[in-house]
Scaffold this motif. Sequence first.
Motif, short mmCIF file in Angstrom:
data_model
loop_
_atom_site.label_atom_id
_atom_site.label_comp_id
_atom_site.label_asym_id
_atom_site.label_seq_id
_atom_site.Cartn_x
_atom_site.Cartn_y
_atom_site.Cartn_z
N ASN A 4 1.05 -1.25 -0.26
CA ASN A 4 -0.02 0.65 -0.01
C ASN A 4 0.91 1.09 -0.16
O ASN A 4 0.59 2.56 -0.92
CB ASN A 4 -0.85 -0.07 1.22
N VAL A 5 1.92 1.09 1.05
CA VAL A 5 2.93 2.30 0.77
C VAL A 5 3.70 2.03 -0.57
O VAL A 5 4.07 3.65 -0.85
CB VAL A 5 3.90 2.25 2.27
N LEU A 6 4.53 1.41 -1.10
CA LEU A 6 5.43 1.55 -1.95
C LEU A 6 4.25 1.88 -3.47
O LEU A 6 4.69 2.38 -4.09
CB LEU A 6 5.57 0.59 -1.93
N HIS A 7 3.34 1.50 -3.59
CA HIS A 7 2.11 1.56 -4.62
C HIS A 7 1.49 3.47 -4.48
O HIS A 7 1.70 4.06 -5.30
CB HIS A 7 1.19 1.24 -4.54
N LEU A 8 2.45 4.09 -3.71
CA LEU A 8 2.18 5.68 -3.39
C LEU A 8 2.78 6.52 -3.11
O LEU A 8 3.03 7.29 -4.16
CB LEU A 8 1.46 6.18 -2.20
N GLU A 9 4.49 5.76 -3.06
CA GLU A 9 5.27 6.53 -3.40
C GLU A 9 6.35 6.01 -4.79
O GLU A 9 6.63 7.05 -5.12
CB GLU A 9 5.94 6.01 -2.12
N GLY A 10 5.74 4.78 -5.35
CA GLY A 10 6.02 4.74 -6.97
C GLY A 10 4.92 5.04 -7.57
O GLY A 10 5.41 5.34 -9.12
N ALA A 11 4.34 5.43 -8.02
CA ALA A 11 3.49 6.19 -8.32
C ALA A 11 4.02 7.13 -9.28
O ALA A 11 3.82 7.17 -11.11
CB ALA A 11 1.88 6.59 -7.82
N ARG A 12 4.46 7.66 -9.26
CA ARG A 12 4.90 9.53 -10.00
C ARG A 12 5.90 9.06 -10.55
O ARG A 12 6.11 9.54 -12.31
CB ARG A 12 5.54 10.38 -8.92
N ASP A 13 6.66 7.96 -10.32
CA ASP A 13 8.08 8.02 -11.02
C ASP A 13 7.45 5.73 -12.05
O ASP A 13 8.05 5.18 -13.05
CB ASP A 13 9.20 6.64 -11.02
N ASN A 14 5.81 5.67 -12.28
CA ASN A 14 5.97 4.55 -13.07
C ASN A 14 6.13 3.00 -12.44
O ASN A 14 6.28 2.30 -13.38
CB ASN A 14 5.98 4.51 -14.41
N ASP A 41 -19.11 23.22 10.29
CA ASP A 41 -18.68 23.87 9.32
C ASP A 41 -17.51 23.17 8.96
O ASP A 41 -16.72 24.46 9.41
CB ASP A 41 -19.53 24.83 8.65
N LEU A 42 -16.84 21.88 8.69
CA LEU A 42 -15.77 21.65 8.37
C LEU A 42 -15.30 21.84 6.95
O LEU A 42 -15.69 20.59 5.92
CB LEU A 42 -15.15 20.28 9.65
N ASP A 43 -14.18 22.74 7.17
CA ASP A 43 -14.54 22.73 5.59
C ASP A 43 -12.74 22.44 5.56
O ASP A 43 -11.52 22.71 5.71
CB ASP A 43 -13.74 24.59 5.16
N TRP A 44 -12.66 21.15 4.63
CA TRP A 44 -11.52 20.64 4.32
C TRP A 44 -10.83 20.67 3.21
O TRP A 44 -9.62 19.75 3.69
CB TRP A 44 -12.42 18.47 4.57
N GLY A 45 -11.29 21.36 2.77
CA GLY A 45 -10.22 21.77 1.04
C GLY A 45 -10.91 21.41 -0.63
O GLY A 45 -11.31 19.57 0.28
N GLN A 99 -17.00 0.79 2.84
CA GLN A 99 -15.99 1.66 1.12
C GLN A 99 -14.48 0.73 1.62
O GLN A 99 -14.24 0.41 2.11
CB GLN A 99 -16.01 3.21 1.50
N GLU A 100 -14.06 0.95 0.45
CA GLU A 100 -12.76 0.71 0.39
C GLU A 100 -11.71 1.54 0.55
O GLU A 100 -12.35 2.93 -0.76
CB GLU A 100 -12.48 -0.12 -0.89
N LEU A 101 -11.00 2.48 1.40
CA LEU A 101 -10.28 3.08 0.94
C LEU A 101 -8.85 3.59 0.53
O LEU A 101 -7.98 2.07 0.53
CB LEU A 101 -9.69 3.65 3.27
N THR A 102 -9.48 4.18 -0.05
CA THR A 102 -7.87 3.67 -1.20
C THR A 102 -5.82 4.81 0.14
O THR A 102 -4.91 4.51 -0.28
CB THR A 102 -7.08 5.29 -2.44
N ASP A 103 -5.72 4.97 1.03
CA ASP A 103 -4.64 5.40 2.02
C ASP A 103 -5.58 6.15 3.39
O ASP A 103 -6.35 6.43 3.80
CB ASP A 103 -4.06 6.74 1.73
N ALA A 104 -4.14 5.85 4.05
CA ALA A 104 -4.95 6.18 5.04
C ALA A 104 -5.75 7.49 6.17
O ALA A 104 -6.39 7.85 7.01
CB ALA A 104 -3.51 6.27 6.46
N PHE A 105 -4.99 8.63 5.24
CA PHE A 105 -5.34 9.57 5.44
C PHE A 105 -6.85 10.36 4.65
O PHE A 105 -7.57 10.45 5.86
CB PHE A 105 -4.94 10.89 4.24
N SER A 106 -7.81 8.75 4.20
CA SER A 106 -8.87 8.57 3.85
C SER A 106 -9.77 8.41 5.29
O SER A 106 -10.76 8.79 5.72
CB SER A 106 -8.68 7.70 3.16
#
Length: 308
Positions: free
Chosen positions: A177-187, A304-308, A281-288
Amino acid sequence: MDIRFDNRVAIVTGAGTGLGRSHALGLAARGARVMVNDLGVTTDGQGSSSAAAEAVAQEIRDAGGEAMAHGCDVSDEAGVKDMVAQVMDAWGRIDILVNNAGILRDKTFSKMEMSDFRKVVDVHLIGSANVTHACWPIMREQKYGRIVLTSSASGLYGNFGQSNYGAAKAAMMGLMNVLHLEGARDNIRVNTLAPTAATRMTADLLPEQAQALLAPETITPGLLYLVSEDGPSRVILGAGAGGFAQTRIYETEGVTLTGDENTPEGVASAFDKITDAGGQQELTDAFSQTKKYALNAAKAQGLDLDWG
């Protein structure tokens, strides 16, 4: 279109027998140059011999492919670095890494020595991390990488007498899960294979007829897809006897307890709702998950929480 690996370079660990051998032969048959790694130990990690790895490499060469053999212990960082250096010296790149090496030291947790717990974790988890870490900067530099970690139903679902093996195999999911996130930008795409196969590690556990159905060769097609150019990322692929399925982790919608409700008794009374699968639901990362809980709490308190 046929899936091919021409001009690709692969490392397969634990490739002297069983699943690893099948994966190495499958990659080579479709054009990959393969580093066949195997320490040549018994199923519980005793002894060592590079004969099995060399035999598979020779089998690939006899069929017209390119292959080398290396007998390092994947839990030995220096040995792994030497293996990766030999691949780079010979072929100049590493496109595919299949982390398959493993051992078994089964006992109930109460009877298990911690040295046996550590050794199994060292080979499966630290070994996978060692080889991946050595290949990672190469894949980042070339902007291409396909990595597979090997898990097991023992890690995903549990199996009596395999606390060490199950813990190590469950860890593959977190690493993926972590390497998927860290490796995405480098294909760099990272997946997990969760096979059930008839190998020497399962020889005493399966009926003879089941062993024929669960041949390693029935699993390798799934592995080859995972490491292909158009393969996915962050998938746990269950495989056995020609059957393939995806394992996912879901989180229920749950409940939000505020104020005086947020007590152990409140959790107990709401437990049926907490565990209700409706709306899961399936969460895609810990921050989700963090975002979900914060937004639900804000809503419950009229904020009224504005998460952005």
